[in-house]
Design an enzyme around this catalytic site. Sequence first.
Site, PDB file in Angstrom:
ATOM      1  N   GLY A  11      93.002  66.861  17.701  1.00 43.15           N
ATOM      2  CA  GLY A  11      91.948  66.524  16.596  1.00 43.15           C
ATOM      3  C   GLY A  11      90.779  66.358  16.945  1.00 43.15           C
ATOM      4  N   ARG A  72      95.527  72.253  17.648  1.00 44.34           N
ATOM      5  CA  ARG A  72      96.832  71.894  18.092  1.00 44.34           C
ATOM      6  C   ARG A  72      97.587  73.082  18.703  1.00 44.34           C
ATOM      7  NH1 ARG A  72      96.269  66.499  17.029  1.00 44.34           N
ATOM      8  NH2 ARG A  72      95.325  65.815  14.902  1.00 44.34           N
ATOM      9  N   ASP A 127      91.609  57.937  17.233  1.00 46.78           N
ATOM     10  CA  ASP A 127      92.896  56.863  16.988  1.00 46.78           C
ATOM     11  C   ASP A 127      92.759  55.690  17.732  1.00 46.78           C
ATOM     12  OD1 ASP A 127      94.044  58.688  15.009  1.00 46.78           O
ATOM     13  OD2 ASP A 127      95.260  59.642  16.474  1.00 46.78           O
ATOM     14  N   ASP A 129      94.024  55.387  20.858  1.00 48.86           N
ATOM     15  CA  ASP A 129      95.736  55.029  21.265  1.00 48.86           C
ATOM     16  C   ASP A 129      96.073  55.435  22.581  1.00 48.86           C
ATOM     17  OD1 ASP A 129      95.553  57.702  20.677  1.00 48.86           O
ATOM     18  OD2 ASP A 129      97.335  57.929  19.566  1.00 48.86           O
ATOM     19  N   ARG A 154      84.404  48.156  -2.281  1.00 50.33           N
ATOM     20  CA  ARG A 154      84.036  46.432  -2.798  1.00 50.33           C
ATOM     21  C   ARG A 154      83.097  46.278  -3.841  1.00 50.33           C
ATOM     22  NH1 ARG A 154      85.203  41.939  -0.473  1.00 50.33           N
ATOM     23  NH2 ARG A 154      85.839  42.720   1.588  1.00 50.33           N
ATOM     24  N   ARG A 171      97.092  57.737  13.215  1.00 44.27           N
ATOM     25  CA  ARG A 171      98.744  58.127  13.775  1.00 44.27           C
ATOM     26  C   ARG A 171      99.636  57.024  13.902  1.00 44.27           C
ATOM     27  NH1 ARG A 171      99.966  63.173  15.081  1.00 44.27           N
ATOM     28  NH2 ARG A 171      97.914  63.737  15.641  1.00 44.27           N
TER      29      ARG A 171
HETATM   30  O1  F6P Z   1      94.827  62.093  15.947  1.00 43.48           O
HETATM   31  C1  F6P Z   1      93.466  62.066  14.900  1.00 43.48           C
HETATM   32  C2  F6P Z   1      94.230  62.282  13.667  1.00 43.48           C
HETATM   33  O2  F6P Z   1      92.964  62.497  12.748  1.00 43.48           O
HETATM   34  C3  F6P Z   1      95.111  61.080  13.331  1.00 43.48           C
HETATM   35  O3  F6P Z   1      94.657  59.908  12.711  1.00 43.48           O
HETATM   36  C4  F6P Z   1      96.038  61.708  12.091  1.00 43.48           C
HETATM   37  O4  F6P Z   1      97.251  61.439  12.018  1.00 43.48           O
HETATM   38  C5  F6P Z   1      95.891  63.119  12.563  1.00 43.48           C
HETATM   39  O5  F6P Z   1      94.958  63.308  13.734  1.00 43.48           O
HETATM   40  C6  F6P Z   1      95.868  64.410  11.632  1.00 43.48           C
HETATM   41  O6  F6P Z   1      96.003  65.546  12.022  1.00 43.48           O
HETATM   42  P1  F6P Z   1      95.611  67.016  11.209  1.00 43.48           P
HETATM   43  O7  F6P Z   1      94.142  67.042  11.263  1.00 43.48           O
HETATM   44  O8  F6P Z   1      96.244  67.719  12.355  1.00 43.48           O
HETATM   45  O9  F6P Z   1      96.380  66.936   9.927  1.00 43.48           O
END
Ligand code: F6P
Length: 319
Positions: A11, A72, A127, A129, A154, A171
């Site tokens: 991403g 990806r 993320d 992460d 808000r 994610r």
């Molecule tokens: O990893 C980054 C992210 O934006 C996550 O937060 C999300 O779950 C995912 O990628 C979405 O992926 P895609 O753009 O392939 O739908």
Amino acid sequence: MKRIAVMTSGGDAPGMNAAVRAVVRKGIYHGLEVYGIKRGFAGLIIGEMEKMELSSVADIIHRGGTILRTARCDEFKDPEVQKKAVELLREKGIDGIIVIGGDGSFMGARALSNLGIPTIGIPGTIDNDIPSTDYSIGFDTAVNTAIDAINKIRDTATSHERTFVVEVMGRNAGDIALASGLAGGAESILIPEEEVSLEEVVKRLLQGSKRGKLHSIIVVAEGVASGNDVGEYIKGKTGFDTRVIVLGHVQRGGAPSSFDRILASRLAAKAVDLLLDNEAGKMVGLINNNVVATEIKEALSQKHEIDKEMLELARILSI
Ligand code: F6P
């Protein structure tokens, strides 16, 4: 080390361009040739790459997305595909690679490294992460985007005396939810790292309403529940006028914050240094504001942890 390549993978994240710029310019500064691989591992396996010059990265430090494009690539999990990629890299005389991406991209980086291609990973994902770094490139900008949205929500929540459920990305990690919920003054923050009690959320909403609170914001990390389900539940239990907003990919775009630009520049410069020092198979990260290198395999074996202190503080302050 004469010729290196850089790619962005997985991403996209704001600040990736700043990282590409720093790799290219730091590499050229040290007399290296730098190639840009298009579309991450998907481009690598078909040899989609071109030589980059100082001017190739002009005017991109402030731009979101990635000029190298990204993808990806499940195909790269196949060991045969990995071997072919290594052959291709050898044919093109690439002595080292820098991969900018998230944990999936780091697995690809580890595979290349195991097959003898000196590889360095730079954490780039909204993320946040990735273990072995306090921050990944793009997280700060994504949180600012979420806060900007929450501020606007808000306004209308107050005017209409409504409850809003805001679903944010991340994610399986709750970092964006926690940071944007704390900074946005959310009444409840739901994240995957801790057990969720929707009864507790409802209890807090009802308590707030008794004290005269007429609007509320609940931030939900996508990895814990769907915002729509949470909204339905709240509406069913409280009867409050409830709306749900899923922020989605808006969190991935936009100009990177100064924090992300500086982080990207620092991490990328270190990544080039590591390749020059023959310290391959590592990722760069920021720990206590120091740029540090960690073995990619060690980083991948660790579990990402949420900041427990911050979580507790958010709970205390949202009363
Ligand atoms: O990893 C980054 C992210 O934006 C996550 O937060 C999300 O779950 C995912 O990628 C979405 O992926 P895609 O753009 O392939 O739908």
